[in-house]
Design a protein around this motif. Structure first.
Motif: not given
Length: 615
Positions: A109-114, A534-537, A561-564
């Motif tokens: 995932x390309x999101x931030x950490x907690x 998944x598909x969007x990646x 793209x932010x992945x899972x």
């Protein structure tokens, strides 16, 4: 009189099973550990579960006749979901008919950490004074003097006196949200783990997390074994409603437990050191896992049993971690906007970003979230299974042998195949690429019509023109090349394939348009477009925009793209009770937009079916 079992051999896998006469080939394959492609749920309509009966073939059925020509039928080709075993049988299963052979599953995932490490589970070393006649405090009260107010379930209270005295009143208290779940010998405070799970309709992903450091210890992925009961949630709702709910739940739990086993083997961490699991999935997947009634989800107005997150005993779900470990199941927004969407909203902090932000999870059900000025709109649109390869004549999932990338280079078509093998079909990303390239060179027009050889542009490269032909019914086709299998005609794109793609892309694009209109925004106002799942990646932004799947007038640099994101959100909820509460708040704040009730939806859908015109 008992029926005699017959021997069934599957080649080239070398699997042998014994089944009763009359058993469907599909069921025999499952008993042999082979999961076949069944996008239609075994209805005999998709033609993906094709096998060749080498010996012992029964006469073909009506569905077989619709899929295979006369020579193929004579050669023993049958649909596994429709064909019964009528005697000792040898069956050849081509790789294209096997589900998930080398399937691409997104776990990153390309999101931030907690932001904050504050897990519900904590381990506290304690040393208590031994009881005396002068101070015979109850054991639980003695622990409370060290730990603060706590509670314990009956199963632990029955064991607590022996645990304390065995360890001379010294050890480590294990708590989850002020509930005592164990008292361990010695100082085990450094051994504290949790599991985050993304429950996708097609794929599963799991992350083993260190709850002390917040670091990921190990990661794994698998296919959701429920696919043998149907690709989409409606197929599974129907199966559950017909008495198969327990079977669906057991299949999913078995997958989760198998992933836990792999993670523990890789990391050397015992299951008993995993104290909590956080699970995010769509509404149907979460309901099936919990054994909740899914029948209302298949009927208007599609009402879930519950909306808030559930805190359950993992053992009650059959998940094999610590015997008194917990399971947190994400809150849902509506019948088709579930916990995976909430987890994505949490991980991306979509409600905290400046400017209008759109998040789209592209799949069989496309979930769409629009955040603007503190307002959150969420919707789901039935895109259909075209992106998974179903209903596409030569379609398949993103697995070994699938064409996943298509470009025109040097005046002709070039493609990339997963596994670097002979192509067997087109997966969703390859289908989007191919359609976009054919639109650019004029083989497909803006209405989606596949042009015949006498209608092609004059400047079309000759090699491309030679790929345009007609099928046996006179319909236009585009020929990619020879099929890697021996039982199928060449790989082609048909007019029906293009229409299926238009339906899938149009449904998602119409949903985006409706949310933007309700927010009073235009596509050009969007500051960011987040592509999740998944598909969007695997799709290419420019091609997704060319076919109208994504807004064409958004600068592609704003598409990310932010992945899972679902797995990322599940990790957040595992590592932080504050993040868990944020997820609950987001789910309740979100306004669930029922697209079918919007008076503009049909018009928007019809307009979105037309490919964007380019000057």
């Amino acid at each position: 009189m008992a029926s005699l079992q017959v021997c069934v051999t599957f080649q080239p896998q070398g699997r042998v099973v014994h089944v009763l006469g009359g058993t469907k080939v599909l069921e025999a394959a499952a008993e042999a550990g082979l999961t076949l492609e069944t996008p239609c749920g075994g209805g005999g309509t998709c033609g993906k579960c094709r096998v060749q009966i080498v010996s012992g073939a029964c006469p073909p059925g009506e569905a077989d006749g619709r899929v295979f020509n006369e020579q193929e039928l004579r050669d023993g080709w049958r649909l596994a979901c429709q064909t019964s075993i009528c005697g000792p049988t040898v069956i050849h299963v081509p790789s294209a008919s096997l589900f998930a052979d080398g399937h691409q599953i997104v776990t990153a995932s390309q999101t931030e950490s907690a932001r904050q490490l504050l897990p519900a589970v904590r381990k506290v070393p304690v040393e208590l004074p031994s009881p005396t006649l002068a101070s015979a405090h109850p054991d639980l009260l003695s622990l409370e003097e060290k730990l603060g107010p706590i509670r314990g379930d009956l199963s632990l209270l029955r064991r607590l006196p022996a645990l304390l005295r065995k360890n001379n009143f010294r050890g480590t208290a294990v708590l989850t949200d002020h509930r005592l779940i164990d008292f361990e010998s010695g100082d085990t405070s450094a051994r504290c783990y949790g599991l985050a799970v993304d429950i996708g309709t097609t794929t599963l992903a799991a992350s083993l997390m260190d709850l002390c450091s917040g670091e990921e210890v190990a990661l794994t992925a698998a296919m959701n074994a429920q696919v043998r009961f149907g690709d989409d949630v409606l197929s599974r709702i129907n199966y559950a409603s017909a008495g198969g709910a327990r079977e669906l739940a057991e299949a999913l739990v078995a997958d989760i437990n198998e992933m836990i086993g792999r993670l523990c083997a890789e990391s050397g961490i015992p299951r008993t050191d995993i104290y909590e699991v956080s699970l995010a999935g769509n509404t149907t997947m979460e309901h099936l896992l919990c054994g909740l009634d899914v029948e209302p989800l298949g009927q208007v107005p599609f009402v879930p049993t519950c909306g808030r997150g559930l805190m359950l005993a993992a053992a009650d779900l059959g998940i094999l971690i610590h015997g008194r470990g917990g399971a947190y199941v994400f809150p849902v927004i509506g019948g088709f906007v579930g916990g995976d969407t909430v987890a994505g909203m949490l991980a991306t902090r979509i409600a905290e970003t400046d400017g209008p932000v759109l998040m789209v999870d592209i799949g069989t059900n496309g979930e769409i979230v629009l955040a603007h000025e503190g307002r959150i709109l969420a919707a789901s649109t039935a895109a259909g299974p075209a992106f998974e390869g179903a209903r596409i004549s030569r379609g398949m999932r993103a697995t070994r042998g699938a064409i996943e990338k298509v470009v025109i280079e040097g005046g002709d078509l070039r493609w990339g195949v997963i596994g670097d093998v002979e192509p067997l079909g087109l997966c969703g990303s390859g289908l989007i690429d191919l359609a976009a390239e054919l639109l650019r060179v004029g083989v497909i027009d803006y209405t989606g019509r596949l042009c015949g050889s006498d209608e092609l542009p004059a400047d079309l490269p000759p090699a491309m023109g030679q790929r345009v032909g007609r099928d046996d019914k006179g319909g236009a086709i585009f020929v990619l090349g020879a099929n890697g299998g021996t039982s199928r005609p060449p790989l082609t794109l048909t007019q029906k394939d293009v229409r299926e793609l238009q339906l899938a892309a149009g449904a998602i694009r119409a949903g985006i348009s409706i949310l933007l209109k309700q927010a009073g925004l235009a596509t050009g106002d969007l500051q960011r477009v987040l592509i999740a799942g998944g598909f969007g990646s695997f799709i290419r932004r420019s091609n997704a925009q060319r076919i109208g799947l994504l807004p064409a007038d958004v600068d592609h640099r704003r598409i990310q793209y932010i992945g899972n994101a679902s797995l990322a959100g599940a990790k957040w909820a595992l590592l932080s009770t504050a993040a868990r509460q944020q997820g609950e708040d987001l789910a309740r704040r979100a306004i669930h937009v029922e697209l079918s009730q919007d008076c503009n939806f049909q018009m928007e859908f019809a307009e979105a079916m037309i490919f964007p015109q380019q000057g």
